[in-house]
Design an enzyme around this catalytic site. Structure first.
Site, PDB file in Angstrom:
ATOM      1  N   CYS A  61       0.805  -1.205   0.000  1.00  0.00           N
ATOM      2  CA  CYS A  61       0.000   0.000   0.000  1.00  0.00           C
ATOM      3  C   CYS A  61       0.849   1.272   0.000  1.00  0.00           C
ATOM      4  CB  CYS A  61      -0.882  -0.052   1.238  1.00  0.00           C
ATOM      5  SG  CYS A  61      -1.703   1.482   1.555  1.00  0.00           S
ATOM      6  N   TYR A  90      -5.591   6.986  -8.770  1.00  0.00           N
ATOM      7  CA  TYR A  90      -6.818   6.284  -8.394  1.00  0.00           C
ATOM      8  C   TYR A  90      -8.028   6.846  -9.143  1.00  0.00           C
ATOM      9  CZ  TYR A  90      -4.480   3.660  -4.746  1.00  0.00           C
ATOM     10  OH  TYR A  90      -3.656   2.791  -4.078  1.00  0.00           O
TER      11      TYR A  90
END
Length: 353
Positions: free
Chosen positions: A62, A193
């Site tokens: 992440c 994103y």
């Protein structure tokens, strides 16, 4: 990935929904705002910094968690703030400790970070995210506010920094730093994103244009300066690095951020290699876990679950030539020492071996 986004909300996980048809991607930024500070204000729910009391739970896959791992290492907080690592793939409930013996965190004794959230609030309604800092005494999450966590590690935990720790938030540059970090977050960290989770062609096109406008600006900015702000490494560089190091491996193809590869952007590619080869950066990166996470978890974007073999990542080890621009990576400080035993990236998962 670690912010409270659609992919980490409790109802989502492997096989979950990340892209909502017809909608642009909007990140859910509701976090637990409790802070761990040197001197908690009376009446606040903040908690006092205390060596050995807290555990940073992160995941190498992440980018938001990777940021906290880097800052912790640069500041030398290993003996003060322990580190628990989730595996790269989470299910519909939460990230799990499947890399640990018996599938349990050896300090917290839990299988899922979700358990620590529920110890704070049995009805916890928000995203089960990493990074999170957990109180080892109670087993409950104290905070998952990833942006504030690293700022506090630099400022509130200062008494416990290693000798020679760099100043990642130099006061003389703080106003510029805040502006640059805000730009990097909105346009690049979150920008990839917006592309990857866009629910319509229009949303994707707008996100794509916005991302590349920002990357072109950063390419120009870094052409004649070694670091983003001033002549030393700052948190702004940490924040940009965690996106750049994932760019060719996942964002270029998986998130369709594919105008160019990072390797085709001369300044950004050299800048990223410079940081990668600096102690505290590349030694926290696990490319295998990164690819496993994105390609296996986002099944509505990659239904087959196939993880690509490429790209060739050996270029990360090549000379970058950025020393010619000057700068002092750690300012008046020194590099961190060797990575602690038990926190080393598997050598098979990194091009530097």
């Amino acid at each position: 990935m670690t912010e409270t986004t659609q992919d980490e909300r409790p109802e989502h996980g492997t096989g979950g929904t990340y892209s909502v048809p017809g909608q642009e991607y909007a990140r859910d930024t509701r976090y637990i705002t409790t802070r761990i500070v040197a001197d908690p204000a009376p009446g606040s729910d903040d908690v006092a910094v205390e060596p050995g009391r807290f555990r940073l739970v992160a995941a190498r896959a992440c980018p938001w968690a990777n940021r906290t791992i880097i800052v912790r290492r640069l500041l030398g907080l290993e003996d003060v703030l322990s580190l628990g690592l989730c595996g790269p793939v989470h299910d519909a409930r939460s990230w799990t400790f499947d890399l640990d013996p018996g599938g349990r965190d050896p300090v917290l004794g839990i299988e899922r970070i979700q358990e620590a959230y529920f110890r704070r609030d049995p009805e916890y309604p928000r995203g089960i995210t990493v990074p999170a800092i957990v109180d080892e005494r109670t087993g409950a999450v104290v905070t998952n506010d990833f942006a504030q966590i690293t700022l506090d590690l630099s400022t509130q935990w200062r008494a416990f920094h290693r000798e020679g720790a760099p100043d990642l938030l130099p006061p003389a540059h703080r106003e510029e730093l805040d502006a640059v970090m805000r730009h990097v977050y909105t346009e690049v960290n979150n920008g990839v994103y917006r592309c990857g989770f866009a629910g319509s062609q229009e949303a994707y096109d707008a996100a794509y244009d916005r991302l590349w406008t920002a990357l072109d600006g950063l390419e120009a900015r870094l052409t004649d300066r070694r670091y983003l702000v001033g002549d030393t490494i700052t948190e702004a560089d940490v924040r940009l690095f965690t996106t750049l190091v994932r760019f060719d491996a996942v964002y270029h193809g998986h998130f369709k951020c594919n105008r160019q590869k990072l390797t085709e952007l001369p300044a950004l590619w050299a800048y990223a290699r410079d940081l990668f080869q600096t102690p505290g950066f590349g030694d926290t990166v696990d490319f295998w876990q990164i690819k496993q996470h994105y390609y296996r978890v986002h099944t509505d974007i990659n239904p087959s679950g196939i993880v690509p073999d490429g790209p060739d990542l050996s270029g990360w080890a090549t000379p970058h030539g950025r020393e010619a621009l000057g700068g002092r990576p750690f300012g008046d400080g020194t590099p961190p020492g060797p990575v602690r035993a038990g926190e080393r990236v598997d050598p098979e998962h990194t091009p530097l071996r």
